[in-house]
Design a protein around this motif. Structure first.
Motif, mmCIF file in Angstrom:
data_model
loop_
_atom_site.group_PDB
_atom_site.id
_atom_site.type_symbol
_atom_site.label_atom_id
_atom_site.label_comp_id
_atom_site.label_asym_id
_atom_site.label_seq_id
_atom_site.Cartn_x
_atom_site.Cartn_y
_atom_site.Cartn_z
ATOM 1 N N GLY A 142 -55.263 44.867 -37.104
ATOM 2 C CA GLY A 142 -56.310 44.114 -38.125
ATOM 3 C C GLY A 142 -55.072 43.145 -38.603
ATOM 4 O O GLY A 142 -54.041 42.969 -38.614
ATOM 5 N N GLU A 143 -55.799 41.940 -39.478
ATOM 6 C CA GLU A 143 -55.277 41.126 -40.191
ATOM 7 C C GLU A 143 -54.598 41.495 -41.458
ATOM 8 O O GLU A 143 -55.137 42.261 -42.203
ATOM 9 C CB GLU A 143 -56.053 39.713 -40.493
ATOM 10 C CG GLU A 143 -56.476 39.285 -39.425
ATOM 11 C CD GLU A 143 -55.663 38.331 -38.443
ATOM 12 O OE1 GLU A 143 -54.549 38.144 -38.876
ATOM 13 O OE2 GLU A 143 -56.037 38.022 -37.377
ATOM 14 N N ARG A 144 -53.453 41.106 -41.705
ATOM 15 C CA ARG A 144 -52.652 41.267 -43.099
ATOM 16 C C ARG A 144 -53.386 40.519 -43.954
ATOM 17 O O ARG A 144 -53.498 39.421 -43.643
ATOM 18 C CB ARG A 144 -51.194 41.348 -42.938
ATOM 19 C CG ARG A 144 -50.751 42.248 -42.199
ATOM 20 C CD ARG A 144 -49.041 41.694 -42.391
ATOM 21 N NE ARG A 144 -48.273 42.472 -41.118
ATOM 22 C CZ ARG A 144 -47.467 43.516 -41.237
ATOM 23 N NH1 ARG A 144 -47.504 43.953 -42.435
ATOM 24 N NH2 ARG A 144 -46.859 44.172 -40.016
ATOM 25 N N ASP A 145 -53.701 40.956 -45.157
ATOM 26 C CA ASP A 145 -54.156 39.828 -46.240
ATOM 27 C C ASP A 145 -53.187 39.600 -47.408
ATOM 28 O O ASP A 145 -53.406 39.000 -48.414
ATOM 29 C CB ASP A 145 -55.554 40.390 -46.738
ATOM 30 C CG ASP A 145 -55.203 41.996 -47.406
ATOM 31 O OD1 ASP A 145 -54.163 42.525 -47.737
ATOM 32 O OD2 ASP A 145 -56.254 42.246 -48.360
ATOM 33 N N THR A 146 -52.046 40.271 -47.401
ATOM 34 C CA THR A 146 -50.936 39.976 -48.165
ATOM 35 C C THR A 146 -50.598 38.468 -48.542
ATOM 36 O O THR A 146 -50.484 38.177 -49.766
ATOM 37 C CB THR A 146 -49.514 40.402 -47.431
ATOM 38 O OG1 THR A 146 -49.801 41.842 -47.137
ATOM 39 C CG2 THR A 146 -48.489 40.545 -48.701
#
Length: 182
Positions: A142-146
């Motif tokens: 998944g993508e990181r949303d940080t």
């Protein structure tokens, strides 16, 4: 065996669209070579010889500084999930900053993301593929949303303060980020 192309083919474009990560390589005439991993929904193939990618506010700004000195850029994708392929796009690029005349037209190709800082507009003059047989398999989780969350938490003033820290490369060269308006 490596193959070279004058432009991106439909197969190359499909490979790029399916990739979750790409790498950017730049260097000024002197100093350090920089290679950065990039992800998110930040890259667009705008034609057979044109690629643009949206750069978000982060810890450094080497690419922009290098392009002010020497406008060479290499982008690379590696097939880590299924297809054993390495794809490189070589060319020259320019930096478009927030507020530049053509920012709006280029930014329209990307989602509105907090912390958008620059768009790199690349003219591709050579595409090369190679086998990628030694690249290990990885599963995409998944993508990181940080980065987006940090930008949202910083707000506009905090983002601009971060840009103040990104006005030079690690070698001390300017990056071209415009100053704050008074």
């Amino acid at each position: 065996m490596a193959k070279q192309f004058d432009a991106l083919t439909d197969d190359h474009r499909g490979f790029i669209a399916a990739a979750h990560i790409f790498f950017v390589g730049t260097a000024a005439a002197t100093g350090r070579v920089n290679i950065s991993p990039k992800g998110m929904d930040s890259l667009r193939v705008l034609g057979p010889n044109r690629i643009a990618w949206l750069n978000l506010t982060g810890s450094g700004n080497e690419t922009a500084g290098h392009l002010l000195d020497t406008n060479r850029m290499t982008l690379m994708w590696a097939g880590v999930e299924k297809r054993p392929l390495i794809l490189r796009a070589y060319g020259t690029a320019r930096t478009v900053h927030v507020g530049d005349q053509d920012w709006g037209a280029l930014a329209a190709h990307f989602p509105a993301l907090p912390g958008a800082r620059q768009i790199f507009d690349m003219d591709v003059d050579l595409v090369q593929t190679s086998c990628g047989f030694a690249v290990p398999y990885f599963d995409f989780a998944g993508e990181r949303d940080t980065l987006v969350r940090v930008a949202e938490n910083l707000g506009e003033d905090g983002i601009r303060a971060s840009w103040d820290r990104n006005r030079t490369t690690i070698d001390g060269a300017p990056t071209g980020i415009p100053g704050r308006e008074t």
